[in-house]
Structures are given as C-alpha cells and as structure tokens.
Design a protein around this motif. Structure first.
Motif, PDB file in Angstrom:
ATOM      1  N   GLU A 170       0.811  -1.217   0.000  1.00  0.00           N
ATOM      2  CA  GLU A 170       0.000   0.000   0.000  1.00  0.00           C
ATOM      3  C   GLU A 170       0.847   1.271   0.000  1.00  0.00           C
ATOM      4  O   GLU A 170       0.317   2.386  -0.075  1.00  0.00           O
ATOM      5  N   LEU A 171       2.174   1.091   0.104  1.00  0.00           N
ATOM      6  CA  LEU A 171       3.099   2.224   0.125  1.00  0.00           C
ATOM      7  C   LEU A 171       4.162   2.046  -0.962  1.00  0.00           C
ATOM      8  O   LEU A 171       5.347   2.266  -0.751  1.00  0.00           O
ATOM      9  N   ALA A 172       3.695   1.634  -2.134  1.00  0.00           N
ATOM     10  CA  ALA A 172       4.618   1.284  -3.210  1.00  0.00           C
ATOM     11  C   ALA A 172       5.514   2.445  -3.634  1.00  0.00           C
ATOM     12  O   ALA A 172       6.653   2.241  -4.060  1.00  0.00           O
ATOM     13  N   ASN A 173       5.024   3.678  -3.499  1.00  0.00           N
ATOM     14  CA  ASN A 173       5.813   4.830  -3.947  1.00  0.00           C
ATOM     15  C   ASN A 173       6.913   5.204  -2.959  1.00  0.00           C
ATOM     16  O   ASN A 173       7.669   6.137  -3.203  1.00  0.00           O
ATOM     17  N   THR A 174       7.007   4.483  -1.835  1.00  0.00           N
ATOM     18  CA  THR A 174       8.060   4.770  -0.857  1.00  0.00           C
ATOM     19  C   THR A 174       9.261   3.845  -1.014  1.00  0.00           C
ATOM     20  O   THR A 174      10.163   3.848  -0.178  1.00  0.00           O
ATOM     21  N   HIS A 175       9.296   3.039  -2.059  1.00  0.00           N
ATOM     22  CA  HIS A 175      10.378   2.063  -2.231  1.00  0.00           C
ATOM     23  C   HIS A 175      11.278   2.449  -3.404  1.00  0.00           C
ATOM     24  O   HIS A 175      10.790   2.674  -4.501  1.00  0.00           O
ATOM     25  N   PRO A 176      12.593   2.561  -3.190  1.00  0.00           N
ATOM     26  CA  PRO A 176      13.281   2.563  -1.900  1.00  0.00           C
ATOM     27  C   PRO A 176      13.108   3.896  -1.199  1.00  0.00           C
ATOM     28  O   PRO A 176      12.768   4.901  -1.825  1.00  0.00           O
ATOM     29  N   ARG A 177      13.389   3.938   0.093  1.00  0.00           N
ATOM     30  CA  ARG A 177      13.161   5.134   0.888  1.00  0.00           C
ATOM     31  C   ARG A 177      14.417   6.002   0.980  1.00  0.00           C
ATOM     32  O   ARG A 177      15.541   5.489   0.978  1.00  0.00           O
ATOM     33  N   PRO A 178      14.225   7.322   1.110  1.00  0.00           N
ATOM     34  CA  PRO A 178      15.356   8.169   1.487  1.00  0.00           C
ATOM     35  C   PRO A 178      15.738   7.856   2.931  1.00  0.00           C
ATOM     36  O   PRO A 178      14.974   7.221   3.666  1.00  0.00           O
ATOM     37  N   ALA A 179      16.913   8.302   3.336  1.00  0.00           N
ATOM     38  CA  ALA A 179      17.399   7.973   4.677  1.00  0.00           C
ATOM     39  C   ALA A 179      18.142   9.150   5.279  1.00  0.00           C
ATOM     40  O   ALA A 179      18.593  10.056   4.573  1.00  0.00           O
ATOM     41  N   VAL A 180      18.266   9.104   6.605  1.00  0.00           N
ATOM     42  CA  VAL A 180      19.004  10.143   7.311  1.00  0.00           C
ATOM     43  C   VAL A 180      19.904   9.494   8.362  1.00  0.00           C
ATOM     44  O   VAL A 180      19.477   8.619   9.117  1.00  0.00           O
ATOM     45  N   LEU A 181      21.171   9.894   8.348  1.00  0.00           N
ATOM     46  CA  LEU A 181      22.159   9.461   9.337  1.00  0.00           C
ATOM     47  C   LEU A 181      22.280  10.569  10.364  1.00  0.00           C
ATOM     48  O   LEU A 181      22.690  11.687  10.037  1.00  0.00           O
ATOM     49  N   ILE A 182      21.935  10.281  11.617  1.00  0.00           N
ATOM     50  CA  ILE A 182      21.821  11.303  12.660  1.00  0.00           C
ATOM     51  C   ILE A 182      23.027  11.256  13.597  1.00  0.00           C
ATOM     52  O   ILE A 182      23.368  10.199  14.134  1.00  0.00           O
ATOM     53  N   CYS A 183      23.654  12.423  13.784  1.00  0.00           N
ATOM     54  CA  CYS A 183      24.787  12.568  14.697  1.00  0.00           C
ATOM     55  C   CYS A 183      24.370  13.478  15.848  1.00  0.00           C
ATOM     56  O   CYS A 183      24.309  14.705  15.677  1.00  0.00           O
ATOM     57  N   PRO A 184      24.042  12.937  17.012  1.00  0.00           N
ATOM     58  CA  PRO A 184      23.628  13.781  18.141  1.00  0.00           C
ATOM     59  C   PRO A 184      24.765  14.692  18.597  1.00  0.00           C
ATOM     60  O   PRO A 184      25.940  14.410  18.370  1.00  0.00           O
ATOM     61  N   VAL A 227      16.884   1.367   1.240  1.00  0.00           N
ATOM     62  CA  VAL A 227      17.412   2.732   1.221  1.00  0.00           C
ATOM     63  C   VAL A 227      17.819   3.101  -0.192  1.00  0.00           C
ATOM     64  O   VAL A 227      18.453   2.315  -0.897  1.00  0.00           O
ATOM     65  N   ASP A 228      17.464   4.298  -0.609  1.00  0.00           N
ATOM     66  CA  ASP A 228      17.919   4.843  -1.886  1.00  0.00           C
ATOM     67  C   ASP A 228      19.325   5.404  -1.670  1.00  0.00           C
ATOM     68  O   ASP A 228      19.505   6.375  -0.933  1.00  0.00           O
ATOM     69  N   VAL A 229      20.323   4.822  -2.313  1.00  0.00           N
ATOM     70  CA  VAL A 229      21.722   5.206  -2.076  1.00  0.00           C
ATOM     71  C   VAL A 229      22.010   6.640  -2.492  1.00  0.00           C
ATOM     72  O   VAL A 229      23.007   7.225  -2.067  1.00  0.00           O
ATOM     73  N   ASN A 230      21.150   7.214  -3.323  1.00  0.00           N
ATOM     74  CA  ASN A 230      21.353   8.578  -3.787  1.00  0.00           C
ATOM     75  C   ASN A 230      20.537   9.611  -3.012  1.00  0.00           C
ATOM     76  O   ASN A 230      20.486  10.784  -3.392  1.00  0.00           O
ATOM     77  N   LYS A 231      19.891   9.148  -1.930  1.00  0.00           N
ATOM     78  CA  LYS A 231      19.053  10.052  -1.127  1.00  0.00           C
ATOM     79  C   LYS A 231      19.308   9.834   0.356  1.00  0.00           C
ATOM     80  O   LYS A 231      18.411   9.525   1.131  1.00  0.00           O
ATOM     81  N   ILE A 232      20.576  10.017   0.754  1.00  0.00           N
ATOM     82  CA  ILE A 232      20.960   9.850   2.148  1.00  0.00           C
ATOM     83  C   ILE A 232      21.482  11.184   2.667  1.00  0.00           C
ATOM     84  O   ILE A 232      22.459  11.732   2.156  1.00  0.00           O
ATOM     85  N   ALA A 233      20.838  11.711   3.691  1.00  0.00           N
ATOM     86  CA  ALA A 233      21.260  12.967   4.318  1.00  0.00           C
ATOM     87  C   ALA A 233      21.984  12.663   5.623  1.00  0.00           C
ATOM     88  O   ALA A 233      21.638  11.717   6.338  1.00  0.00           O
ATOM     89  N   ALA A 234      22.988  13.463   5.935  1.00  0.00           N
ATOM     90  CA  ALA A 234      23.641  13.419   7.245  1.00  0.00           C
ATOM     91  C   ALA A 234      23.124  14.590   8.053  1.00  0.00           C
ATOM     92  O   ALA A 234      23.182  15.741   7.607  1.00  0.00           O
ATOM     93  N   CYS A 235      22.605  14.302   9.237  1.00  0.00           N
ATOM     94  CA  CYS A 235      21.975  15.317  10.083  1.00  0.00           C
ATOM     95  C   CYS A 235      22.706  15.362  11.423  1.00  0.00           C
ATOM     96  O   CYS A 235      22.899  14.324  12.060  1.00  0.00           O
ATOM     97  N   GLY A 236      23.124  16.563  11.836  1.00  0.00           N
ATOM     98  CA  GLY A 236      23.834  16.668  13.098  1.00  0.00           C
ATOM     99  C   GLY A 236      23.511  17.943  13.843  1.00  0.00           C
ATOM    100  O   GLY A 236      23.097  18.945  13.245  1.00  0.00           O
ATOM    101  N   PHE A 237      23.720  17.905  15.155  1.00  0.00           N
ATOM    102  CA  PHE A 237      23.389  19.014  16.032  1.00  0.00           C
ATOM    103  C   PHE A 237      24.615  19.390  16.858  1.00  0.00           C
ATOM    104  O   PHE A 237      25.289  18.519  17.415  1.00  0.00           O
ATOM    105  N   SER A 238      24.908  20.694  16.909  1.00  0.00           N
ATOM    106  CA  SER A 238      26.023  21.201  17.708  1.00  0.00           C
ATOM    107  C   SER A 238      27.316  20.484  17.303  1.00  0.00           C
ATOM    108  O   SER A 238      27.714  20.547  16.134  1.00  0.00           O
ATOM    109  N   ALA A 239      27.980  19.769  18.227  1.00  0.00           N
ATOM    110  CA  ALA A 239      29.184  19.030  17.846  1.00  0.00           C
ATOM    111  C   ALA A 239      28.862  17.935  16.833  1.00  0.00           C
ATOM    112  O   ALA A 239      29.673  17.627  15.953  1.00  0.00           O
TER     113      ALA A 239
END
Length: 249
Positions: A26-40, A102-114
């Motif tokens: 039912e979520l066919a348009n979400t395959h593959p998904r974008p992704a986010v790598l989070i650095c606290p 995961v879509d290898v071309n849609k990966i974001a790196a997300c970080g806060f402060s350090a």
C-alpha cells in the motif's frame, strides 16, 4: 519497524542504531526510501539522547529510514576518529541499501552542535559523502575547540565542489555556539556555488533539538514553537532536493 544496534567499535563504544520502516504494497511509492544518518550533539563529550531517537522518530514519521550514530567521544574524540566513524556508518548504510530499503542517492547526514560539526565534516572532508547535510546550530569554526573534548578542524575552509546541498538552522542569540558558525558555513557554500537553505530564528537556547515538549527534559527554555518549524521546513527542502515519494500514476 525494525530496530537494531550495530557495534562499529566495542572498544570505543561506537554504535549505529537502525530504525527501519516496514515495507507495504500500500506504500509502493516509498520504495526505496530516502534515509538520514543522525549525529547527536554533546560537545564530543557525549551523544545526547535528546538529539538521537526523537529526531529519528520525526524522520520516520515522514517516511525516511533513520540511523543514529553514537560516535567516538571523550578521550577518543580527536580527529579524524569521529569522522572515520561517520564514514564507516555511511558506507555500511550504502552497502546494505537493498536489504534496508534505502535509496543510495538520497541519504542525508543530520547533526546538532558538535554532531553538526561531524555531519558537516562528513560532507566536506569525508572520503565518502552524503547526498545532503542537515545542520542544527552546528559547531563549524575551530575557535570553539576549548569548549569541546578535542580540537576540531574549521570546516568553512573545507567546503569544496563535492560538498552536498545543505539545510542549516540556528538561533541568533545562541550563547554557546554563536550564530557566526552557521553564517560562515553558509558564506562558504555560497562561494562554492553549493545550494543551501539557511534559517536563523531570532530567539532560542542552544540544544533545542525538536524544540517540542517531549525533547525539553522539562526545561522551559528548550521549548520554542518558532524553532520547532525547522523540521517541517527541512522536510519540504528535502522533498524538493530528493523528489521524495512522487508517483508516476
């Protein structure tokens, strides 16, 4: 949802936690998904829980696969060790892209402060680069090194043609990491002709995370409806950049 903690270094307690949404016809348009790598964040002394799983949950709610990196800190924080951790994490995500949807071309790196410094380092100095950067009140300039667990490289000097498009937010009266850090990184992006979006909110304490009640730890100063708008603004920016979840039908 499938959650797994992967040990990257037992000696340094470096882990990558995966938050993977279930597939559905039912979520066919979400395959593959974008992704986010989070650095606290945490000054390279710690990895803040407030900027870890709550951030992952917010991105999961928007259809992203999410990954939280707990990188080298304290006596292990000297560069390039944390950067090597982030490179290894990004390589692992890309190498398991099919398994983890995961879509290898849609990966974001997300970080806060350090953690924002680490994400920006990955985007400017990494041997492998993410496809986008999301930087919340990031440490950028080496002048802040005395407040951190180890000296850091100054990243406005590292922006190059391979630096990915960036979303940056901060507050004008941040008393810990001055807004100059975000501004100088944006200037460097502009000079390199790298697309970016910059949001400077007038008021707000350092370390706001989502700036919502469940990330305040009971501190009123960590609540800001204005700054909380960074997440929907970021999701709109990513949708424009990645073209997420578009349908051919």
């Amino acid at each position: 949802m499938k959650t797994t903690v992967i040990t990257l270094s037992a000696e340094r307690n470096v882990t990558l936690t995966t938050y993977l949404l279930d597939a559905s016809p039912e979520l066919a348009n979400t395959h593959p998904r974008p992704a986010v790598l989070i650095c606290p964040g945490g000054g390279y002394f710690m990895c803040s829980d407030r900027e870890a799983e709550p951030i992952a949950m917010a991105f999961l709610a928007e259809g992203y696969q999410a990954f939280v990196l707990r990188y080298s800190i304290q006596e292990n924080a000297a560069f390039p060790r944390p950067l090597n951790d982030a490179e290894e994490a990004l390589e692992l995500i890309r190498s398991h892209a099919e398994e983890w949807d995961v879509d290898v071309n849609k990966i974001a790196a997300c970080g806060f402060s350090a953690g924002g410094h680490l994400a920006a380092a990955l985007g400017t100095m990494g041997r492998i680069r993410p496809n986008a950067l999301i930087l919340g009140y990031p440490c950028i300039l080496d002048t802040i090194s005395p407040l951190l667990a180890a000296p850091i490289p100054s990243l406005e000097k590292q922006v190059d043609a391979q630096t990915p498009p960036s979303f940056i937010f901060s507050t004008a009266n941040d008393s810990v990491v001055p807004v100059e850090h975000s501004l100088q990184f944006a200037v460097a992006l502009d000079k390199a002709q790298i697309p970016f979006e910059l949001h400077i909110f007038q008021d707000g304490a350092h370390g706001l995370s989502l700036a919502k009640p469940h990330t305040t730890n009971g501190e009123r100063k960590m609540l800001s409806p204005d700054v909380a708008q960074w997440m929907p603004l970021c999701i709109a920016w990513l949708a424009h950049l990645f073209g997420c979840f578009q349908s051919d039908r």
